[in-house]
Design an enzyme around this catalytic site. Structure first.
Site, mmCIF file in Angstrom:
data_model
loop_
_atom_site.group_PDB
_atom_site.id
_atom_site.type_symbol
_atom_site.label_atom_id
_atom_site.label_comp_id
_atom_site.label_asym_id
_atom_site.label_seq_id
_atom_site.Cartn_x
_atom_site.Cartn_y
_atom_site.Cartn_z
ATOM 1 N N LYS A 213 0.868 -1.193 0.000
ATOM 2 C CA LYS A 213 0.000 0.000 0.000
ATOM 3 C C LYS A 213 0.898 1.235 0.000
ATOM 4 O O LYS A 213 1.923 1.273 0.711
ATOM 5 C CB LYS A 213 -0.884 -0.038 1.247
ATOM 6 C CG LYS A 213 -1.971 1.035 1.291
ATOM 7 C CD LYS A 213 -2.848 0.858 2.552
ATOM 8 C CE LYS A 213 -3.995 1.838 2.602
ATOM 9 N NZ LYS A 213 -4.868 1.616 3.768
ATOM 10 N N SER B 282 -10.001 -0.638 6.868
ATOM 11 C CA SER B 282 -9.387 -0.435 5.552
ATOM 12 C C SER B 282 -8.682 -1.643 4.962
ATOM 13 O O SER B 282 -8.292 -1.602 3.798
ATOM 14 C CB SER B 282 -8.400 0.735 5.605
ATOM 15 O OG SER B 282 -9.101 1.947 5.566
ATOM 16 N N SER C 260 -9.696 1.730 2.609
ATOM 17 C CA SER C 260 -8.778 2.482 1.777
ATOM 18 C C SER C 260 -7.726 1.623 1.075
ATOM 19 O O SER C 260 -7.097 2.089 0.132
ATOM 20 C CB SER C 260 -8.067 3.534 2.622
ATOM 21 O OG SER C 260 -7.268 2.902 3.604
#
Ligand code: MG
Ligand code: ZN
Lengths: 474, 473, 97
Positions: free
Chosen positions: A75, A174, A150
């Site tokens: 990420k 997330s 996210s």
């Protein structure tokens, strides 16, 4: 597709090579990245070098790690030395950190090959990856829909078979929510189990890094590698990584599992049906299922949307145009700070900074932030009471399956509600896993969520594995 | 200085002291003054995204040592974030302690036996340092500023006194005694000029018996003298304002050393909303009894105790000797002075030579060598100048004072050769001699100087004066 | 009730410029979130301890031992503006804190 465990074994035994596994990943990325917008940056050169090192070590007969030659997606809120790290924000565009996050050092030490940085909601603030400054990621299972967020890019990388493993971060869901929406496994570890050093903070008391994978076994493998005490994170638990893979087949015989009304109510009927069926599967496997109500969980969303923005408003103050990242020039330094932040942050980030600044400001602290911290205490106590009765809790991960682009962006509150089932775990600092189980609207995957107290990862993974096997996945 | 009748000043001091650790408060960068800019920086003290603070154990122990020396309660404590934007501050918040400081509720007894309460002495981090370009080099009028983060994250203890101080002299005595304690505990080097000890003064005035007036905070007090002058100026300014029917505005003021005035820096505003909240990247401190005890047992005798021990040997002291006592105690040389006195050195001489010796930096001279040198001086075997030279040589190379004196040919001039030198000097300066003989005593020093020059410092000044007096008859 | 001027004040504290339309929109959206949070604000939680952090670790410290700092060229390479080994910023109005 082979599992990460199988890939590492093949690489170690010479049946494959890290170089070959990397090329498989790179060609999968090339095939769909333009369409899906999963990776913001692919570090081909760095990955080739890392793969070569693994292959050389194998050739020399050296011991290689448990992730030897396994490509991993990161990420883009994890700092990687020399590699652009943006948090999907204009304010960090072009910044290359001079250091590695602890998890990246551990991945590399375990033989993994980091291939690139995945898209996310800007500064991890969102549940759909739509707030990314670099465009949304598309759900590989239905490109008209969001992958969740996210960690939408990381979930999509695994769901699109680009990489067998990805790292995400989970502040209010997330990891678990995009895992559910993309039909993969996601784990939110106990607070402090995985070092946050090098994770660009959203809300420091809630953030945890965790694995996204196709299978429970792969999640266990990745979590074992990244977990364990790190002296660079003061909130890191002072103990080594737990042994997880050894407990994967422990099953649920004799476990008491609470089916929590507050983690199901309000979900789509297909989602509710999946949770019911999961409960039956677990019962059939030997668990005792107990219906439970934990009313305090209903306050989680409100408390979260005060605490997380409050911490974020302070964590994001440093993006001021002085030392790194974007600068928009102005006559004096305060005007420069303001012009930079105004140009560099997107609307959702500004909204949360404003909300958090307000919740902490003189005159409102007690009513909002202070009160939310007390609710947090009540939430922790409520979980503690529940775990005196049962070993684990069961509920839905999200109220719905993956939703179409734009369907929740006009009304922030409707977007915030998509995290209603995942948030309480973060507030309590506990652990949870989302496992794909059944399908809902449009044949899209549903995630069911298992929750446990702090340090219950082995138990959660074993229960997740029971569900996975019942779905006919290896 | 005295305020008009019926007025009194109320002063509280906030002292920030840098701790003498090897590394910064939350990272392993060196805590070192004077390195090239931005060479002692890392992701943590630059506030880079993703970095996290880890507390320096030594900083905690030095803070506890300060607390113990100030009779504070050491309590479980918490770190907070103080949020405001400033380019010196890389995270745009300062990690500090707010409602739960490590040390609280202590006191400091001054030399005059007055007691000043200590409200708290808490840990916090220092900021970086800006240089202002263009204009006068001050912040105002500068075009541009340059920031060096070497100081960013250096550990500080902020010591907040109660508003117990009632005169500028008492404020000075407080700061001076506190400085001595900081040095004695090893927590700080107490250098005000280098900014390692920084004092802010909160000053208000009131008519005796009335409630507190509005206070102003004065910054930029980088010497004890400035502290005293600034407080006097500020108290007088406030009294004059109130007496002329105006009100004192709560504000931060800057001490202008050159002009000898305080001037408005900024008015306290509602905008000072620091949004304190608990620092989520750090855990609480809860020193247990054994940790506190370990720190306590590492504390040597404090300045007050050492001063008492020294004064007990010196007896009556002059104002200058009082300063010498303070210097000697700050430098930790009081034990040597006591030792010399115990070996028969005249207390005034021991004090004077020890204070003098400290002006030149060098390794400390042992008690035996120090005492032996001064005994030689006392017996008239060395002149004052020679004695100082021997001490300097001892500090440089060590060794035996007798050997050093012999090696340098330090034999005191006999009175015969002194007489001859003096004859020569008087011959060359007949006018001055006549004026001296007619009663102008100031000229004695003139002749002493000439004799010293002619003998390259080997004469004994007192002997020259005695000879001069004898010739005048 | 959240007012437009509260939002403007908060924007100043947070160093963000909001256009008139944004100010209206944010006032509206933040009011909705605060409205949702009114359940929390309204609770009687007298006597309940605040929890800012999920785990009760204490006294996490490191030894006072120097570690290597970053290379200055690498540090300054990140900066938007540099002069004389330092980070350059436009003039600072107001005063030192
Ligand atoms: Mg302070
Ligand atoms: Zn540092």
């Amino acid at each position: 597709m082979r599992s990460a465990g199988e890939i590492a074994r093949d690489v170690r035994e010479g049946a494959s090579s890290a170089g070959r596994e990397l090329e498989i990943a790179l060609s999968a990325i090339r095939a769909r990245n333009d369409e899906l917008n999963v990776f913001l940056y692919v570090d081909e050169a760095g990955a080739r070098l890392a793969a070569q090192r693994v292959d050389e070590a194998v050739a020399r007969g050296e011991r290689t790690g448990p992730l030897a030659g396994v490509p991993v997606a990161l990420k883009d809120n994890l700092c990687q030395r020399g590699i652009p790290t943006t948090c999907s924000s204009r304010i960090l565009e072009g910044w290359r950190p001079p250091y590695n996050a602890t998890v990246i050092d551990r991945l590399v030490a375990a033989g993994a090959v980091p291939v690139g940085k995945t898209n996310l909601d800007e500064f991890a603030m969102g549940s759909s990856t739509e707030t990314s400054a670099f465009g949304p990621t598309r759900n590989p299972l239905d490109p008209t829909r969001v992958p969740g967020g996210s960690s939408g890019g990381s979930a999509a990388a695994v769901a699109a078979d680009m990489t067998p493993l990805a790292l995400g971060s989970d502040t209010g869901g997330s990891i678990r929510q995009p895992a559910a929406l993309c039909g993969i496994v996601g784990v939110k570890p106990t607070y402090g189990l995985v070092s946050r050093y090098g994770l660009i903070a959203f809300a420091s008391s809630l953030d945890q890094i965790g694995p996204l994978s196709r299978s429970v076994a792969d999640a266990a493998l990745l979590l074992e590698v990244i977990a364990g005490h790190d002296p660079r994170d003061s909130t890191s638990l002072p103990e080594p990584a737990p042994s997880l893979r050894d407990h994967l087949d422990d099953g649920v015989v004799g476990r008491r599992i609470g089916v929590v009304r507050e983690l199901i109510d309000g979900a789509d009927p297909e989602v509710v049906a999946s949770v019911d069926r999961a409960a039956e599967v677990l019962r059939a496997a030997g668990a005792e299922l107990v219906p439970l109500s934990i009313p305090e969980l209903r306050l989680g969303l409100s408390a979260y949307y005060l605490i997380a923005p409050a911490e974020a408003s302070s964590n994001l103050a440093r993006f001021d145009g002085v030392r790194y990242g974007l600068r928009v020039d102005a006559d004096d330094v305060a005007a420069m700070n303001e012009a930079t932040r105004t140009a560099g942050f997107g609307a959702e980030v500004k909204r949360r900074i404003m909300l958090g600044t307000y919740a902490l400001s003189a005159g409102y602290y007690d009513a909002y932030y202070g009160q939310a911290l007390k609710v947090r205490t009540q939430m922790i106590e409520a979980f503690r009471r529940a775990y005196r009765e049962v070993d684990l809790l069961l509920g839905a991960t999200t109220p719905t399956v993956a939703f179409p682009f734009g369907s929740k962006t006009a009304n922030p509150m409707s977007m915030y509600l998509s995290d209603v089932f995942t948030i309480p775990t973060n507030l309590a600092g506990e652990a949870a896993i989302s496992v794909p189980f059944g399908v809902g609207e449009g044949g899209l995957p549903v995630g069911v969520q298992l929750l446990g107290p702090g340090r219950s990862e082995a138990r959660l993974l074993a229960a997740g594995r029971v569900l996975e096997l019942a779905e006919g996945r290896p | 200085m005295t305020l008009p009748d019926g007025w009194e000043m109320v002063v509280g001091l906030e002292v920030h002291t840098e701790l003498k650790t090897r590394t910064k408060m939350f990272c392993g960068c060196r805590n070192e003054f004077g390195a090239p800019p931005n060479t002692h920086v890392c992701p943590v003290c630059l506030g880079l995204p993703g970095s996290l603070p880890v507390l320096n154990e030594r900083a905690v122990e030095l803070a506890m040592a300060i607390g113990l020396a100030l009779h504070c309660t050491i309590a479980p404590s918490t770190f907070h974030r103080k949020n405001y934007f400033y380019p010196d501050m890389p995270k745009d918040f300062q990690i500090s302690q707010y409602d739960r400081p490590i040390n609280a509720n202590g006191y400091l007894d001054l030399i005059d036996h007055s007691r000043v309460g200590i409200e708290r002495a808490h840990l916090e981090e220092d900021t970086g340092k800006s240089t202002h370009l263009g204009g006068s080099g001050r912040l105002h009028g500068a075009d541009r500023s340059l920031v060096d983060y070497n100081r960013s994250g250096v550990p500080l203890v902020e010591i907040v006194s109660a508003p117990d101080i009632r005169s500028s002299a008492q404020a000075r005595a407080y700061a001076s005694e506190l400085r001595a304690i900081l040095i004695a505990t090893g927590a700080s080097d107490g250098r005000m000029e280098e900014g390692s000890m920084r004092v802010d003064a909160n000053v208000s005035v009131r008519r005796a018996g009335q409630p507190y007036g509005t206070r102003c905070e004065i910054k930029n007090l980088n010497s004890l003298r400035s502290l005293q002058r600034a407080i006097d100026y500020e108290a007088e300014r406030q009294v004059a304002l109130v007496e002329s029917g105006e009100v004192v505005r709560q504000e931060t003021r800057h001490w202008d050393e050159a002009r000898g005035v305080t001037a408005t820096m900024r008015v306290k505003e509602e905008a000072d909303d620091y949004r304190y909240f608990r620092e989520p990247d750090l855990v609480d401190l809860a020193p247990d009894a054994s940790w506190v005890q370990r720190v306590r047992s590492g504390l040597g005798p404090l300045p007050a105790e050492r001063r008492a021990a020294l004064l007990a040997r010196v007896g009556e002291v002059s104002e200058a000797q009082r300063d010498a006592v303070a210097t000697v105690i700050d430098a930790g040389r009081d034990e040597v002075v006591r030792g010399a006195i115990d070996r028969g050195v005249d207390p005034a001489l021991a004090l004077a030579r020890a204070a003098n010796e400290l002006e030149s930096e060098g390794p400390a001279v042992s008690v035996d060598a120090f005492a032996e040198t001064l005994l030689m001086e006392q017996r008239g075997e060395l002149s004052a100048t020679q004695s100082k030279a021997v001490l300097a040589a001892l500090a440089q190379e060590g060794g035996d004072p007798h050997a050093i004196a012999a090696q340098r040919g330090f034999e005191r001039l006999s009175s015969n050769s002194l007489g001859a030198t003096l004859d020569e000097v008087i011959d060359q300066h007949p006018d001055e001699w006549r004026r001296y003989r007619d009663g102008d005593d100031k000229l004695a020093q003139f002749f002493v100087g000439l004799v010293m020059k002619a003998t390259r410092g080997q004469a004994d000044g007192k002997a020259v004066i005695a000879e001069l007096a004898a010739r005048r008859g | 009730m959240l007012r437009r001027e509260d939002v403007a004040h908060v924007a100043r504290l947070a160093r963000l410029t909001l256009s008139d339309e944004e100010l209206d929109l944010f006032t509206d959206q933040l009011a909705q979130v605060l409205e949702h949070a009114s359940d929390v604000a309204a609770l009687d939680l007298e006597g309940v301890e605040a929890t800012a952090h999920p785990f009760g670790l204490v006294n996490v410290v490191r030894a006072d031992e120097p570690q290597p700092s970053l290379d200055r060229d690498e540090v300054l390479a990140m900066a938007p503006d540099v002069e004389d080994g330092r980070f350059a910023v436009p003039r600072i109005l107001g005063e030192d804190q």
